[in-house]
Scaffold this active site. Sequence first.
Site, PDB file in Angstrom:
ATOM      1  CB  CYS A 132      51.177  71.130 100.896  1.00  0.00           C
ATOM      2  SG  CYS A 132      52.173  72.536 100.350  1.00  0.00           S
ATOM      3  NE  ARG A 133      51.620  75.696 106.822  1.00  0.00           N
ATOM      4  CZ  ARG A 133      51.996  76.985 106.876  1.00  0.00           C
ATOM      5  NH1 ARG A 133      51.097  77.928 107.038  1.00  0.00           N
ATOM      6  NH2 ARG A 133      53.256  77.318 106.761  1.00  0.00           N
TER       7      ARG A 133
END
Length: 103
Positions: free
Chosen positions: A65-66
């Site tokens: 993800c981020r």
Amino acid sequence: MNLSQEDWVNQLAADENAVILDVRTEDEFNDGYIENALNIDINKGQGFIYEIEELDKNKNYYVYCRSGARSAKACQVMNELGIENAYNLLGGILDWEGETVQP
């Protein structure tokens, strides 16, 4: 299972049964993603679970993800849904030193 970027990349490269999974939003995904990644947004709640249930449980999933928090949660959910091999990229795409693809 949490993996450092180096371990994640090395294990992915040696894995012929690998699928890269990006669990960010579609907007985040469209800002750039790791090549060949499949995007399933963990923020979709039950929709995320439905899509995960459709995945091949025999594959090995390399999840990011981020920053690594949502992907860690995604790996946990995937394990609960019967996917044994889900590997979280620690630090997420923020710490990613490899190339990304722009859609």
